[in-house]
Design a protein around this motif. Structure first.
Motif: not given
Length: 628
Positions: A537-542, A563-577
């Protein structure tokens, strides 16, 4: 409520704490100096508590009830020793905002926090590192017949011991709490304390304190001297008048009694009184904007709106005070129903409202009577516990052992014993290191030169890694990078340590402006330990933050599906797209719905992305988290 979940395994080494707001006009120089003093870059050696979800289920917690025929107080020792309820039996009203479904959210220094009750905040600006931790808890019987509930802990950021003694005399209309902080160090320590009470917010609730002016902040502008009763065209002492989130730190003259009181339509509400050392008194409101309303629903689902009144050591929460070496600071707080006359307390004459409230609170508990309680409270603080109810962390035991090894002073533990039964796997490796045993790693972290010296004598790469984290946490970036590289060059390194060393080196390089190499190290860390979702999650965010969204999407290919990280990772995927030009795909994710359990206070990233990829469409209410 939801379970707090596992600790985040990533050491908190980056300079990531929000710095104090800039100070504007009319603020005294001594306040400005206190706002500059004692600022820390992070909360190392604590680990973050962000493994929770928003999936609530029935949960049983130990509680202690103090009750007489006028009041009933309920304390939850396993969640920071918080006073969760203060019920006035005479009026049938809860004086604190409380509810049956506490919701964990990213508000505290270690992220996990929940709204409601009355909490104890120590360390630095923000909600305490111990907000969601169990505290050592015991019942104490004194020779003069008091029955005291005591909670205490060793606070690791400032390396001090704090305790809160809570008691309710048989015929008392107020609940008492005596606080003691002890600095065992041979140097001054920047100190911060705020007792924070959540209060019900109604259309007719008003907060009164004995001051005409305050130091104000609205989370968007400088701290300035303001007049709460005439602030930007409205009277901010009425909770529902503030359009946005706002702080009012009442500038109470040193000659005045320290108090703040909330009064509802009947004049009832929580009064907070204290002896002289607790100088600061504050009002906080979320405001009536969409963001403030959304935050209150997020934090207290179905429980209605709330505000906060607080009491602290300094005039504002932007300041630290210098606590001398070896000092002990004590004070007494009292809480009860102010029982004001609503005609006066809700009138247009502020001076009359203040005078009336002061008189009523003097009748509730006389100033001299409260001040006279302090010497006895100081004596009672050392009375040994009669019955232990709950163990807090084992870090007090470790600290005692560390100080004995180096010949440094420690506290008298008579009233606040730290016992071996509190030791867990977090502390065991460090106690073994102090005994001269081989060090082969630990799931926790420690800080200070007294730890670096025995670690330097160890040959394991795990010991070298911990030296690197300590250097990194205090922002010795060159020393940290050198130690991380030694770990990476060693053979036989545990995969967890290898991944965290890549990560640490990557963060240090990013802090130095070496972005490409730093992001490559983060990717190497993810590859070394693909099971570490916090690292992913941190690596994707940065990667996104440093304009490498393609790398973020590449990393997200290995993201877990649950798992607990999936929901933030889903948002990060939208942001990266969105950042790679695929706005339609990003919009589709947002329309389907995203929820980030550990959304940071004031983080408005979802709304910002919606406005970017869904232009012309109103931001859905559930995505509005702006503070202003």
């Amino acid at each position: 409520m939801a379970d707090i979940g596992p600790l985040n395994p990533l050491p908190v080494v980056a300079a990531e704490l929000d710095q104090p707001y800039t100070v504007g006009e009319g603020v005294p120089e001594e306040l400005q100096a206190a706002a500059r003093y004692g600022v820390v870059p992070n909360v190392f050696p604590y680990l973050m508590q962000d493994g929770y979800t928003r999936e609530a289920a029935p949960k049983e917690l130990p509680a202690v009830v103090l009750e007489n025929r006028k009041l009933r107080a309920t304390v939850i020792p396993s969640l920071g020793g918080r006073i969760w309820e203060l019920f006035d039996k005479v009026t049938g009203k809860q004086l604190l905002h409380t509810h049956g479904a506490p919701q964990l959210a990213n508000i505290a220094l270690r992220k996990a926090w929940f709204a409601g009750g009355l909490e104890w905040n120590i360390g630095t600006r923000g909600h305490s590192p111990t907000s969601c931790d169990p505290l050592h808890t015991a019942i104490v019987h004194t020779l003069d017949g008091k029955h005291i509930l005591r909670v205490w802990e060793f606070e690791r950021l400032r390396e001090v011991v704090f305790q809160v003694d809570i008691w309710l005399p048989a015929e008392s209309a107020v609940l008492f709490a005596a606080v003691r902080i002890r600095n065992p160090n041979d140097h001054d320590v920047p100190m911060y304390w705020w007792s924070n009470a959540a209060i019900p917010e109604t259309d007719r609730t008003r907060v009164i304190a004995p001051a005409d002016e305050a130091f104000g902040s609205d989370y968007a502008t400088d701290i300035t001297r303001v007049r709460p009763t005439d602030h930007n065209g409205y009277d901010g002492t009425w909770l529902v008048n503030s359009p946005h989130a706002a702080d009012f730190f009442f500038d109470i003259d040193p000659s005045e009694r320290r108090w703040v009181v909330a009064a509802d339509d009947d004049g009832d509400g929580l009064a907070m009184l204290s002896t002289g050392r607790l100088r600061g008194k504050k009002l906080f409101v979320w405001g009536q904007g969409q963001g403030g309303k959304r935050w209150q629903q997020w934090l207290s689902p179905g429980a209605g709106p709330y505000a906060e009144i607080q009491a602290g050591l300094a005039r504002t929460q932007f300041e630290h005070l210098s606590m001398p070496a070896g000092a002990e600071w004590s004070w007494v707080e009292a809480y009860g129903n102010g029982h004001l006359d609503p005609d006066t307390s809700h009138g247009s004459d502020w001076e009359a409202a203040v005078g009336h409230a002061g008189q009523r609170l003097e009748e509730l508990l006389g100033h001299e009577e409260l001040e006279a309680m302090l010497p006895a409270a100081i004596t009672d603080a050392d009375v040994p516990p009669s019955t232990m109810l709950l163990h807090g962390s084992g870090w007090g035991v470790v600290e005692r052992a560390r100080r004995r090894r180096t010949g440094k002073g420690w506290i008298d533990e008579s009233g606040t014993p730290f016992v071996d039964e509190s030791i867990t796997a977090e502390q065991e490796p460090w106690l073994e290191l102090l005994k001269g045993k081989a060090f082969d790693g630990a799931p926790s972290f420690v800080a200070g030169a007294d730890w670096e010296e025995p670690l330097e004598r160890q040959e394991s790469p795990e010991a070298r890694f911990h030296v690197a984290t300590m250097r990194h946490a205090r922002q010795d970036l060159e020393g940290a990078k050198a130690a991380y590289r030694e770990v990476l060059a060693a053979g036989g390194v545990q995969s967890r340590t290898l991944a965290l060393a890549h990560r640490g080196l990557g963060l240090a390089l990013l802090a130095d402006g070496t972005d490409r190499e730093g992001l490559n190290e983060l990717r190497s860390g993810v590859q070394a330990d693909s099971s570490n979702t916090a690292l992913l999650t941190e690596a994707v965010t940065l990667s996104i933050r440093h304009d490498q969204p393609a790398q973020a999407l590449e990393l997200l290919e290995s993201a877990p599906k649950e798992g607990t990280a999936v929901r933030r990772l889903r948002f990060l995927k939208a942001l990266a797209l969105a950042r790679v030009g695929k706005a339609g795909d990003a919009a589709a994710i947002l329309r389907e719905g995203v929820e980030i359990p550990d959304l940071r206070e004031g983080e408005d990233a979802i709304a910002a992305l919606w406005e970017e990829v869904c232009p012309g469409e109103a931001v859905p209410f559930n995505y509005q988290f702006g503070m202003h």
